[in-house]
Design a protein around this motif. Sequence first.
Motif, PDB file in Angstrom:
ATOM      1  N   THR A   1       0.819  -1.160  -0.043  1.00 44.22           N
ATOM      2  CA  THR A   1      -0.182   0.037   0.067  1.00 44.22           C
ATOM      3  C   THR A   1       0.913   1.169  -0.150  1.00 44.22           C
ATOM      4  OG1 THR A   1      -1.498  -1.011   1.438  1.00 44.22           O
ATOM      5  CG2 THR A   1      -1.797   0.949   1.106  1.00 44.22           C
ATOM      6  N   MET A   2       0.599   2.112  -0.764  1.00 39.79           N
ATOM      7  CA  MET A   2       1.032   3.719  -0.916  1.00 39.79           C
ATOM      8  C   MET A   2       0.355   4.619  -0.764  1.00 39.79           C
ATOM      9  SD  MET A   2       4.136   2.858  -3.776  1.00 39.79           S
ATOM     10  CE  MET A   2       5.100   4.372  -3.126  1.00 39.79           C
ATOM     11  N   TYR A   3       0.657   5.738  -0.238  1.00 36.13           N
ATOM     12  CA  TYR A   3      -0.146   6.825   0.063  1.00 36.13           C
ATOM     13  C   TYR A   3       0.363   8.207  -0.571  1.00 36.13           C
ATOM     14  CZ  TYR A   3      -1.517   3.616   3.749  1.00 36.13           C
ATOM     15  OH  TYR A   3      -1.901   2.310   4.419  1.00 36.13           O
TER      16      TYR A   3
ATOM     17  N   ASN B   1      -3.578   0.130  -3.077  1.00 36.11           N
ATOM     18  CA  ASN B   1      -3.256  -1.208  -2.506  1.00 36.11           C
ATOM     19  C   ASN B   1      -2.952  -2.140  -3.854  1.00 36.11           C
ATOM     20  OD1 ASN B   1      -4.564  -3.977  -1.492  1.00 36.11           O
ATOM     21  ND2 ASN B   1      -3.329  -3.105  -0.445  1.00 36.11           N
ATOM     22  N   ASN B   2      -1.774  -2.577  -3.844  1.00 38.85           N
ATOM     23  CA  ASN B   2      -1.568  -3.515  -5.045  1.00 38.85           C
ATOM     24  C   ASN B   2      -1.953  -2.950  -6.327  1.00 38.85           C
ATOM     25  OD1 ASN B   2      -0.322  -5.714  -3.655  1.00 38.85           O
ATOM     26  ND2 ASN B   2      -2.390  -6.357  -3.169  1.00 38.85           N
ATOM     27  N   LYS B   3      -1.684  -1.627  -6.578  1.00 40.22           N
ATOM     28  CA  LYS B   3      -1.748  -0.924  -7.673  1.00 40.22           C
ATOM     29  C   LYS B   3      -3.348  -0.314  -7.965  1.00 40.22           C
ATOM     30  CE  LYS B   3      -0.253  -3.183 -11.207  1.00 40.22           C
ATOM     31  NZ  LYS B   3       0.168  -3.620 -12.677  1.00 40.22           N
ATOM     32  N   GLU B   4      -4.149  -0.865  -7.079  1.00 43.28           N
ATOM     33  CA  GLU B   4      -5.330  -0.392  -7.048  1.00 43.28           C
ATOM     34  C   GLU B   4      -5.732   0.893  -6.221  1.00 43.28           C
ATOM     35  OE1 GLU B   4      -8.196  -3.683  -6.467  1.00 43.28           O
ATOM     36  OE2 GLU B   4      -9.988  -2.386  -6.219  1.00 43.28           O
ATOM     37  N   LEU B   5      -6.404   1.834  -6.798  1.00 41.16           N
ATOM     38  CA  LEU B   5      -6.918   2.994  -6.077  1.00 41.16           C
ATOM     39  C   LEU B   5      -8.007   2.682  -4.766  1.00 41.16           C
ATOM     40  CD1 LEU B   5      -6.653   6.007  -5.818  1.00 41.16           C
ATOM     41  CD2 LEU B   5      -8.712   6.213  -7.296  1.00 41.16           C
ATOM     42  N   ILE B   6      -7.744   2.976  -3.736  1.00 40.45           N
ATOM     43  CA  ILE B   6      -8.470   2.513  -2.725  1.00 40.45           C
ATOM     44  C   ILE B   6      -9.202   3.671  -1.917  1.00 40.45           C
ATOM     45  CG2 ILE B   6      -7.948   0.345  -2.316  1.00 40.45           C
ATOM     46  CD1 ILE B   6      -6.284   1.098   0.059  1.00 40.45           C
ATOM     47  N   ILE B   7      -8.378   4.720  -1.792  1.00 40.83           N
ATOM     48  CA  ILE B   7      -8.659   6.115  -1.085  1.00 40.83           C
ATOM     49  C   ILE B   7      -8.407   7.215  -2.151  1.00 40.83           C
ATOM     50  CG2 ILE B   7      -8.368   7.605   0.836  1.00 40.83           C
ATOM     51  CD1 ILE B   7      -7.387   5.556   2.611  1.00 40.83           C
ATOM     52  N   ASN B   8      -9.719   7.976  -2.463  1.00 40.23           N
ATOM     53  CA  ASN B   8      -9.452   9.159  -3.101  1.00 40.23           C
ATOM     54  C   ASN B   8     -10.376   9.983  -2.449  1.00 40.23           C
ATOM     55  OD1 ASN B   8      -9.534  11.051  -5.243  1.00 40.23           O
ATOM     56  ND2 ASN B   8     -10.199   9.795  -6.698  1.00 40.23           N
ATOM     57  N   GLU B   9      -9.577  10.972  -1.588  1.00 43.48           N
ATOM     58  CA  GLU B   9     -10.367  11.854  -1.081  1.00 43.48           C
ATOM     59  C   GLU B   9     -10.901  13.220  -1.846  1.00 43.48           C
ATOM     60  OE1 GLU B   9     -11.246  11.922   2.397  1.00 43.48           O
ATOM     61  OE2 GLU B   9     -10.575   9.815   2.357  1.00 43.48           O
TER      62      GLU B   9
ATOM     63  N   LYS C   1       3.530  -1.858  -7.716  1.00 47.09           N
ATOM     64  CA  LYS C   1       3.481  -1.728  -6.504  1.00 47.09           C
ATOM     65  C   LYS C   1       4.390  -1.071  -5.742  1.00 47.09           C
ATOM     66  CE  LYS C   1       3.431  -5.392  -3.859  1.00 47.09           C
ATOM     67  NZ  LYS C   1       3.606  -6.761  -3.064  1.00 47.09           N
ATOM     68  N   ALA C   2       5.531  -0.760  -6.443  1.00 45.59           N
ATOM     69  CA  ALA C   2       6.588   0.054  -5.717  1.00 45.59           C
ATOM     70  C   ALA C   2       6.507   1.362  -6.072  1.00 45.59           C
ATOM     71  CB  ALA C   2       8.356  -0.655  -6.356  1.00 45.59           C
ATOM     72  N   HIS C   3       5.863   1.769  -7.046  1.00 46.98           N
ATOM     73  CA  HIS C   3       6.027   3.368  -7.313  1.00 46.98           C
ATOM     74  C   HIS C   3       4.454   3.873  -7.290  1.00 46.98           C
ATOM     75  CE1 HIS C   3       9.412   1.528  -9.327  1.00 46.98           C
ATOM     76  NE2 HIS C   3       9.942   2.669  -9.358  1.00 46.98           N
TER      77      HIS C   3
ATOM     78  N   GLN D   1       2.427  -1.865   5.119  1.00 42.32           N
ATOM     79  CA  GLN D   1       2.100  -3.230   4.735  1.00 42.32           C
ATOM     80  C   GLN D   1       1.004  -3.668   5.544  1.00 42.32           C
ATOM     81  OE1 GLN D   1       3.511  -4.928   2.332  1.00 42.32           O
ATOM     82  NE2 GLN D   1       2.260  -6.905   2.904  1.00 42.32           N
ATOM     83  N   PHE D   2      -0.154  -4.535   5.019  1.00 42.77           N
ATOM     84  CA  PHE D   2      -1.032  -5.191   5.668  1.00 42.77           C
ATOM     85  C   PHE D   2      -0.518  -5.880   7.078  1.00 42.77           C
ATOM     86  CE2 PHE D   2      -5.193  -6.320   7.103  1.00 42.77           C
ATOM     87  CZ  PHE D   2      -5.189  -7.562   7.106  1.00 42.77           C
ATOM     88  N   ALA D   3      -0.914  -5.337   8.305  1.00 43.66           N
ATOM     89  CA  ALA D   3      -0.216  -6.275   9.476  1.00 43.66           C
ATOM     90  C   ALA D   3      -0.781  -7.448   9.798  1.00 43.66           C
ATOM     91  CB  ALA D   3      -0.533  -5.068  10.588  1.00 43.66           C
ATOM     92  N   LEU D   4      -0.501  -8.341   9.294  1.00 39.52           N
ATOM     93  CA  LEU D   4      -0.811  -9.682   9.237  1.00 39.52           C
ATOM     94  C   LEU D   4      -0.523 -10.324  10.710  1.00 39.52           C
ATOM     95  CD1 LEU D   4      -0.306 -11.606   5.875  1.00 39.52           C
ATOM     96  CD2 LEU D   4      -2.486 -10.967   6.891  1.00 39.52           C
ATOM     97  N   PHE D   5       0.853  -9.856  11.198  1.00 35.44           N
ATOM     98  CA  PHE D   5       1.320 -10.281  12.452  1.00 35.44           C
ATOM     99  C   PHE D   5       1.485  -9.304  13.532  1.00 35.44           C
ATOM    100  CE2 PHE D   5       1.631 -14.390  10.853  1.00 35.44           C
ATOM    101  CZ  PHE D   5       2.032 -14.528   9.459  1.00 35.44           C
ATOM    102  N   PRO D   6       1.573  -9.459  14.840  1.00 35.38           N
ATOM    103  CA  PRO D   6       1.841  -8.371  15.624  1.00 35.38           C
ATOM    104  C   PRO D   6       3.089  -7.856  14.982  1.00 35.38           C
ATOM    105  CG  PRO D   6       1.429 -10.345  16.706  1.00 35.38           C
ATOM    106  CD  PRO D   6       1.296 -10.857  15.313  1.00 35.38           C
ATOM    107  N   GLY D   7       2.959  -6.520  15.382  1.00 37.33           N
ATOM    108  CA  GLY D   7       4.029  -5.640  14.589  1.00 37.33           C
ATOM    109  C   GLY D   7       3.844  -5.352  13.231  1.00 37.33           C
TER     110      GLY D   7
END
Lengths: 115, 116
Positions: free
Chosen positions: B31-33, B50-58, B71-73, B95-101
């Motif tokens: 995810t990039m912002y 998220n994975n090149k897909e627009l998920i937030i467009n304020e 994904k990197a750009h 990164q989606f927090a799958l685990f603690p931390g």
Amino acid sequence: AQTVTQSQPEMSVQEAETVTLSCTYDTSENNYYLFWYKQPPSRQMILVIRQEAYKQQNATENRFSVNFQKAAKSFSLKISDSQLGDTAMYFCAFMKRSAGNQFYFGTGTSLTVIP
Amino acid sequence: DTAVSQTPKYLVTQMGNDKSIKCEQNLGHDTMYWYKQDSKKFLKIMFSYNNKELIINETVPNRFSPKSPDKAHLNLHINSLELGDSAVYFCASSQFALFPGGGELFFGEGSRLTVL
């Protein structure tokens, strides 16, 4: 929607003293993370400390600790033995854990450490 | 090796011009912002991918257009610049927090845009 409130726009503290920055948030989520970020004059955003909502134990990182009160939705940051390098803007942030983590920031507290 | 890098760091331009800010992350995050920080230091989310897909467009003017080739750009293009666009623009990733931390935002150094 989630909201994050930092009620102290500016604070100051004497060097070596302790200061507490307040943060409250509003959410109906149960699975979330809370963060404090620091932004010194260099403008780089630096992670100070993180708290997972499911953990009851308060997070600590050296001189930085939090007081996490889940029921009260409060997440304050305590800085002990303040140093001149702690002078910065401090932002409280709430993260809704989801695919594409969504972050919500408070308006920031400007902290000045006085020599 | 910088985790999140954005260029340019400083940009001074005239009203009406078109400009781009580039961002790259080498953390493997999904995810990039883009955030805008105004003169009062308020941090406002603009876009999230998220994975090149627009998920937030304020609610930002459609003069602002993000592009994520992979994904990197995540690049930000701004058309017809206005005085009110002057701000510091931060790129960030997480990164989606799958685990603690994990899960925290990693920020770039910011790009200060000044529109004259």
